[in-house]
Design an enzyme around this catalytic site. Structure first.
Site, mmCIF file in Angstrom:
data_model
loop_
_atom_site.group_PDB
_atom_site.id
_atom_site.type_symbol
_atom_site.label_atom_id
_atom_site.label_comp_id
_atom_site.label_asym_id
_atom_site.label_seq_id
_atom_site.Cartn_x
_atom_site.Cartn_y
_atom_site.Cartn_z
ATOM 1 N N THR A 21 0.823 -1.295 -0.014
ATOM 2 C CA THR A 21 0.192 -0.104 -0.090
ATOM 3 C C THR A 21 0.808 1.262 0.048
ATOM 4 O OG1 THR A 21 -1.532 1.267 1.223
ATOM 5 C CG2 THR A 21 -0.308 -0.066 2.577
ATOM 6 N N ARG A 22 0.279 2.246 -0.516
ATOM 7 C CA ARG A 22 1.122 3.596 -0.584
ATOM 8 C C ARG A 22 -0.207 4.608 -0.073
ATOM 9 N NH1 ARG A 22 -0.487 5.948 -5.948
ATOM 10 N NH2 ARG A 22 -1.125 4.247 -7.307
ATOM 11 N N ARG A 64 -7.854 -3.733 -7.482
ATOM 12 C CA ARG A 64 -8.019 -3.110 -8.847
ATOM 13 C C ARG A 64 -6.743 -1.989 -9.019
ATOM 14 N NH1 ARG A 64 -13.575 -1.096 -10.139
ATOM 15 N NH2 ARG A 64 -12.572 0.876 -9.798
#
Ligand SMILES: [Zn+2]
Length: 419
Positions: free
Chosen positions: A224-225, A318
């Site tokens: 994650t960012r 996605r």
């Protein structure tokens, strides 16, 4: 390609039979073998360091960019196993052409060290160069030069990013990098210094040891960012239902300027973990890589790196590693089909967009909810940013209050995004 419960990777099954034969090995069990079979460690042993530091003084010096320094750190600790240095022309060409290293293993993004023509002239025909994080700084590593080649920017941009558009942050970074690449094996004298997230900077050897200590055989990694909203939490927990443990692995290398700063994101993760995650089943550590925004190619690259950290499964949502509308919504999932079964080793877990549904009275996705848009709590990234900037919490079905409050607080006096 969603793995069913009990479908552990072959490595875990093989390990299980080893364990039955020899129960004392239990504490050293591996979840999965590193990419290429061996976990690379490029740090020179303590005893050799002083001598190499002395040698390093005499080689030509090159200051590496922050992005390349992230790659160097990843190489040093084995996060990019089987790579043992910056890549040469044969690998570069093979990756762009075939998504594989010249020696065979799957690989989708070249890991290169740029030089300008002037730097190349200054180095001349040196056998080794000393890499620095900043002008006049301590030597970080010695590169044993094995080759020098000119990058093919257009081809690299097309192959990695699927575009040559300079508005793409990855293409832009590529444009700013030097024309030449110097290749060679690395001997790393010290890891780049960090004063943030120190307790979260686990190397692949350390996450593997931690998984073993916790007795996890199967572990799902989550890249994650962004801050984690309910949708990401739902996906992580769906994945956790079928494996032993969850590694939330936020990327803390360079991102584009409008992404939420890593320090703010980390406070959100801490609040979530404190309130909503089982401590014996979930952990956070950081991923030192810089973002490429290469979409599908980066999804594979991220998965391979997480395999090196010991993850058996990897969540692909996605538009993984996407930016703007350069990639199709599910391109980063479809690309996994282009590899032979077993070639990547790590099992991708594909997820759709998820949301709270008022009729289902719970989190759901188009795969599990038969209701329409009017029943679903969906907010655009822009809408969420506007609310947070106005000091307003998004609906609790969208974002945990603890997370919203941290983001609202961080937005005061800052224009950083928070989608
Ligand atoms: Zn529903």
């Amino acid at each position: 390609m969603l793995a069913i419960a009990g479908a552990a990777p072959d490595t875990a099954r093989d390990q299980a039979s080893v364990e039955e034969r020899n129960p004392t090995r239990m504490s050293t069990l591996e979840t999965i073998a590193p990419h290429g079979g061996t976990l690379v460690d490029l740090l020179v042993p303590e005893g050799d360091r002083a001598k190499l530091e002395e040698e390093a003084r005499h080689f030509p010096k090159v200051v590496v960019s922050p992005r390349e320094l992230s790659d160097l750190e990843m190489l040093a600790v084995g996060a990019l196993s089987p790579l043992t240095g910056f890549q040469g022309q044969a690998d570069y060409a093979a990756i762009l052409e075939t998504m594989h290293l010249s020696t065979g293993p799957a690989w989708t993004i070249p890991v290169t060290l740029s030089l300008t023509d002037d730097e190349a002239k200054r180095i001349g025909g040196a056998d080794a160069v000393t890499l620095l994080a900043e002008e006049g700084g301590e030597p970080i590593a010695i590169l044993e030069v094995s080759g020098l080649f000119r990058r093919d920017r257009e081809r690299e941009a097309d192959a990695v990013f699927g575009t040559q558009d300079l508005d793409h942050p990855g293409v832009q970074a590529l444009q700013e990098a030097g024309d030449l690449c110097v290749a060679g094996e690395l001997r790393v004298l010290r890891l780049p210094a960090h004063d943030d997230f120190v307790e979260y900077r686990l190397t692949p050897a350390q996450t593997r040891a931690e998984f073993a200590r916790r007795g996890w055989r199967t572990v799902v990694g989550f890249q994650t960012r962004n801050p984690i909203h309910r949708a990401h939490e739902y996906i992580q927990k769906c994945a956790l239902e079928i494996v032993d443990g969850l590694l939330v692995h936020p990327l803390v290398g360079a991102t584009k300027g409008d992404d939420v700063p890593a320090e703010v994101r980390m406070r959100c993760y801490e609040a979530l973990f404190e309130g909503y995650y089982p401590k014996d089943r979930a952990m956070v550590s950081v991923f030192p890589a810089a973002m490429r925004y290469a979409g599908p190619k980066e999804a594979i690259w991220h998965a391979i790196a997480r395999k090196n950290y010991g993850c058996t499964h990897f969540i692909v949502g996605r538009d993984h590693a996407g930016v703007g509308d350069y990639y199709g919504t599910y391109d980063a999932q479809k690309i996994f089909e282009r590899f032979e079964p077993g070639e990547l080793g790590i099992t991708p877990l594909m997820f759709e967009h998820s949301f709270w549904c008022n009729r289902c009275e719970g989190m759901a996705s188009p795969k599990t909810c038969p209701h329409g848009e009017q029943d679903r709590v969906s907010l655009s990234g822009t809408k969420v940013r506007d609310m947070l900037r106005a000091g307003e919490r998004p609906p609790i079905e969208f974002s945990r209050a603890e997370v919203a409050d941290i983001l609202i607080d961080a937005m005061r006096g800052s224009d950083a995004g928070a989608g």
